[in-house]
Scaffold this active site. Sequence first.
Site, PDB file in Angstrom:
ATOM      1  CE  LYS A  13      34.404  26.321  46.831  1.00  0.00           C
ATOM      2  NZ  LYS A  13      34.678  27.745  47.135  1.00  0.00           N
ATOM      3  NE  ARG A 127      43.073  31.458  46.499  1.00  0.00           N
ATOM      4  CZ  ARG A 127      41.880  30.945  46.199  1.00  0.00           C
ATOM      5  NH1 ARG A 127      41.351  29.996  46.943  1.00  0.00           N
ATOM      6  NH2 ARG A 127      41.198  31.423  45.183  1.00  0.00           N
ATOM      7  NE  ARG A 159      42.466  31.131  41.527  1.00  0.00           N
ATOM      8  CZ  ARG A 159      41.388  30.491  42.007  1.00  0.00           C
ATOM      9  NH1 ARG A 159      41.542  29.441  42.804  1.00  0.00           N
ATOM     10  NH2 ARG A 159      40.175  30.871  41.688  1.00  0.00           N
ATOM     11  NE  ARG A 170      37.022  34.235  42.423  1.00  0.00           N
ATOM     12  CZ  ARG A 170      38.062  33.832  43.165  1.00  0.00           C
ATOM     13  NH1 ARG A 170      39.030  34.678  43.466  1.00  0.00           N
ATOM     14  NH2 ARG A 170      38.122  32.600  43.585  1.00  0.00           N
TER      15      ARG A 170
HETATM   16  P1  AMP Z   1      37.552  28.219  41.759  1.00  0.00           P
HETATM   17  O1  AMP Z   1      38.934  27.705  41.660  1.00  0.00           O
HETATM   18  O2  AMP Z   1      36.557  27.180  42.216  1.00  0.00           O
HETATM   19  O3  AMP Z   1      37.454  29.503  42.569  1.00  0.00           O
HETATM   20  O4  AMP Z   1      37.100  28.602  40.274  1.00  0.00           O
HETATM   21  C1  AMP Z   1      37.795  29.596  39.526  1.00  0.00           C
HETATM   22  C2  AMP Z   1      36.916  30.060  38.369  1.00  0.00           C
HETATM   23  O5  AMP Z   1      36.641  28.944  37.502  1.00  0.00           O
HETATM   24  C3  AMP Z   1      35.551  30.599  38.767  1.00  0.00           C
HETATM   25  O6  AMP Z   1      35.589  31.955  39.185  1.00  0.00           O
HETATM   26  C4  AMP Z   1      34.798  30.406  37.466  1.00  0.00           C
HETATM   27  O7  AMP Z   1      35.168  31.362  36.503  1.00  0.00           O
HETATM   28  C5  AMP Z   1      35.322  29.056  36.990  1.00  0.00           C
HETATM   29  N1  AMP Z   1      34.507  27.952  37.539  1.00  0.00           N
HETATM   30  C6  AMP Z   1      34.890  26.998  38.424  1.00  0.00           C
HETATM   31  N2  AMP Z   1      33.875  26.151  38.687  1.00  0.00           N
HETATM   32  C7  AMP Z   1      32.820  26.584  37.962  1.00  0.00           C
HETATM   33  C8  AMP Z   1      31.477  26.156  37.819  1.00  0.00           C
HETATM   34  N3  AMP Z   1      30.996  25.091  38.489  1.00  0.00           N
HETATM   35  N4  AMP Z   1      30.678  26.846  36.972  1.00  0.00           N
HETATM   36  C9  AMP Z   1      31.138  27.903  36.281  1.00  0.00           C
HETATM   37  N5  AMP Z   1      32.377  28.386  36.390  1.00  0.00           N
HETATM   38  C10 AMP Z   1      33.228  27.735  37.218  1.00  0.00           C
END
Ligand code: AMP
Length: 217
Positions: A13, A127, A159, A170
Site C-alpha cells: 500500500k 522490508r 520497523r 497484525r
Molecule cells: P501501517 O504503516 O499502515 O502498517 O500502520 C502501522 C501501525 O499504525 C498499525 O499497525 C497501527 O498500530 C497504526 N495505525 C495505522 N493506521 C491506523 C488506523 N487507521 N487505525 C488504527 N491504527 C492505525
Amino acid sequence: MRLVLVGPPGAGKGTQAEFIADRFGIPKISTGDIFRSNVSGGTELGKQAKEYMDAGDLVPDEVTNAMVRDRLAEPDAVSGFLLDGFPRNVSQADELNGMLASLDVALSVVLDLDVDHEEVVNRLAGRRTCKKCGHVVHVEPDAVEGGACPKCGGELYRRDDDAPDTVRHRLEVYDKQTAPLIGFYRDAGLLVAIDAFGTVEDVTERAISVLAQYAES
Ligand code: AMP
C-alpha cells in the site's frame, strides 16, 4: 480523485500510494506514517499511539479519527486525496463517510490490493523503511539493518512491528477488523480489486490503469 487503499500489511500500500498519488497529483495521507513521525518526534499523539503500534494493534478509533479529520481539513486535501491505512475497520469507515458528508464530498473509489498471507510474511521480513522520509525498500529477509535510503540518504531500519511475531499478529488484526471493509465497500459499489503479486512496476501499472477512469479532469 478521493481514493482509499486497502489490503493487508505488506500488500504494498505505502509503495503504491506514493506512485498513485504522484500520478494523479493528490496528497498521500498515510495514518501509519503520521503516527510514526509523531512517535519519533515524541509528541503527545505519538505517546498515545506507540504502545498499540509496537504490539501490532490498532490505535484507538477516537485518536485516529480525530487525526484524520484534521488532516482532511488541510487545504491540499480539498480537491482530492489518497488514504493509505485508513479506514482500518468498519467503524472508521462510517466515521469517514460522516467526515466526507460534512465536507460535501464523496469517495471516488476504494482500491483493494489483493495478496495472500504467505507472500506478506516473506515481504515484511525483508522490508526496510527510511527513518527520515518513510520510503520503503526490500532486502534479503535476514540482511542486517542499516544502509542508506536511495531517495533521501536517511537511515534504513526494520520497523519494530515488522518482526515476524508482530507481523503474524497484525495479519490476525487485519483478518478480524480490516478485511470486513472489503464487503462494506463492495456493497457501496466502490470496490475495485487488483492482484498485488508481481513486481512493483506491474502492480503500479495495474493500479493506474483501473484508477484512470475515476480521475476527474
Ligand atoms: P501501517 O504503516 O499502515 O502498517 O500502520 C502501522 C501501525 O499504525 C498499525 O499497525 C497501527 O498500530 C497504526 N495505525 C495505522 N493506521 C491506523 C488506523 N487507521 N487505525 C488504527 N491504527 C492505525
